[in-house]
Design an enzyme around this catalytic site. Structure first.
Site, PDB file in Angstrom:
ATOM      1  N   TYR A 106       1.778  15.167   9.106  1.00 36.66           N
ATOM      2  CA  TYR A 106       1.346  15.128   6.871  1.00 36.66           C
ATOM      3  C   TYR A 106       0.886  16.234   6.512  1.00 36.66           C
ATOM      4  CZ  TYR A 106      -2.148  12.669   3.345  1.00 36.66           C
ATOM      5  OH  TYR A 106      -2.569  12.827   2.560  1.00 36.66           O
ATOM      6  N   SER A 157      -2.111  17.359  -0.809  1.00 32.42           N
ATOM      7  CA  SER A 157      -2.916  17.250  -0.866  1.00 32.42           C
ATOM      8  C   SER A 157      -3.856  18.970  -0.197  1.00 32.42           C
ATOM      9  CB  SER A 157      -2.943  16.896   0.611  1.00 32.42           C
ATOM     10  OG  SER A 157      -4.118  16.672   2.030  1.00 32.42           O
TER      11      SER A 157
END
Length: 274
Positions: free
Chosen positions: A169, A155
């Protein structure tokens, strides 16, 4: 097959496994792989969702095919069962896309202790354990000229400190990026490339709370230098490239798919408009 510029992304005869392949980025990648001619195995915790997606993509008349089944990457037993399923379905594996993941959001001071364990067990530990169990199948299908491919879904939040309220995350994706580099170093002598993609905002079930509407997408696009959120073809095309012969010499890379977010900086060094 003789390689030409026209067929560098041809994946005919290749077998791929995409975890979390029934939705979001996994679904986008699966369609791209099937469009390039691959036989794609997709799994998630919900077998019916994977079977439905396989039926939908197979109805498109693409050169490749898709098969869906249940597979859980969040536990050791689930991973071992998934590997057994893959071995039942094929004796060859050319491509592994580690895409299964989850997210969690909570403000600083309220982020639960348990959330870290639950999230890292899937996003990092599960990804590594599945990869090491499938390395023998990948190595058996690899050659120096056409290595086997591993693609990890990271990401942009693993690259830049934009993980506000998604601490576990963001940290997990930073770990995925470094794991990609470490595995690339170790697996290159076995003719297996390992790369990661680092997406920015893409519309999916995971991001629907923020960009599931046109208004949300327009708001998110304000923070993207290229001025839009990601599209299906951005994922599909990049995955086709990373799995094709044109990327046979690339390993250990984290490919930014964030419209330039990974390089964005505010203002100039001397606070002057240039």
């Amino acid at each position: 097959m003789q390689m030409t510029p026209a067929n560098l992304n041809d994946l005919t005869g290749k077998v791929a496994l995409v975890t979390g392949g029934s939705s979001g980025i996994g679904r986008m990648a699966t369609e791209g792989l099937a469009a390039a001619g691959a036989r794609v195995l997709i799994c998630s915790r919900k077998a019916d969702a994977c079977e439905a997606v396989a039926t939908e993509i197979n109805a498109m008349g693409l050169p490749g095919t898709v098969e869906g089944f249940a597979g859980d990457v969040a536990t050791e037993a689930g991973i071992e069962a998934l590997v057994a399923q893959v071995k039942k379905r094929t004796d060859k594996l050319h491509i592994l896309m580690n895409n299964a993941g989850r997210t969690w959001g909570a403000p600083l001071g309220e982020h639960p202790y348990a959330a870290w364990d639950k999230l890292l067990s899937l996003n990092v530990t599960g990804m590594f354990h599945l990869t090491q169990l499938l390395v023998p199948m990948l190595e058996a299908s690899a050659t120096q000229d056409d290595p086997a491919r591993i693609i990890n879904t990271g990401s942009v939040m693993g690259e830049i400190p934009k993980g506000t309220a998604t601490y576990s995350y963001a940290v997990s994706k930073g770990a995925v990026h470094h794991m990609t580099r470490v595995l690339s170093n170790d697996l290159a002598p076995r003719y297996i490339t390992v790369n990661a993609i680092a997406p920015g905002p893409f519309v999916s079930k995971m991001t629907a709370f923020a960009i599931g509407t046109e208004e949300g997408q327009a708001e998110a696009a304000k923070g993207v230098p290229l001025g839009r959120v990601g599209r299906d073809e951005d994922i599909a095309g990049t995955v086709q490239f990373l799995c094709g012969r044109g990327a046979a010499y690339i390993s250990g890379a984290v490919i930014p798919l964030s419209g330039g977010m990974q390089s964005k900086a505010q203002g100039s060094l001397f606070n002057q408009d240039l």
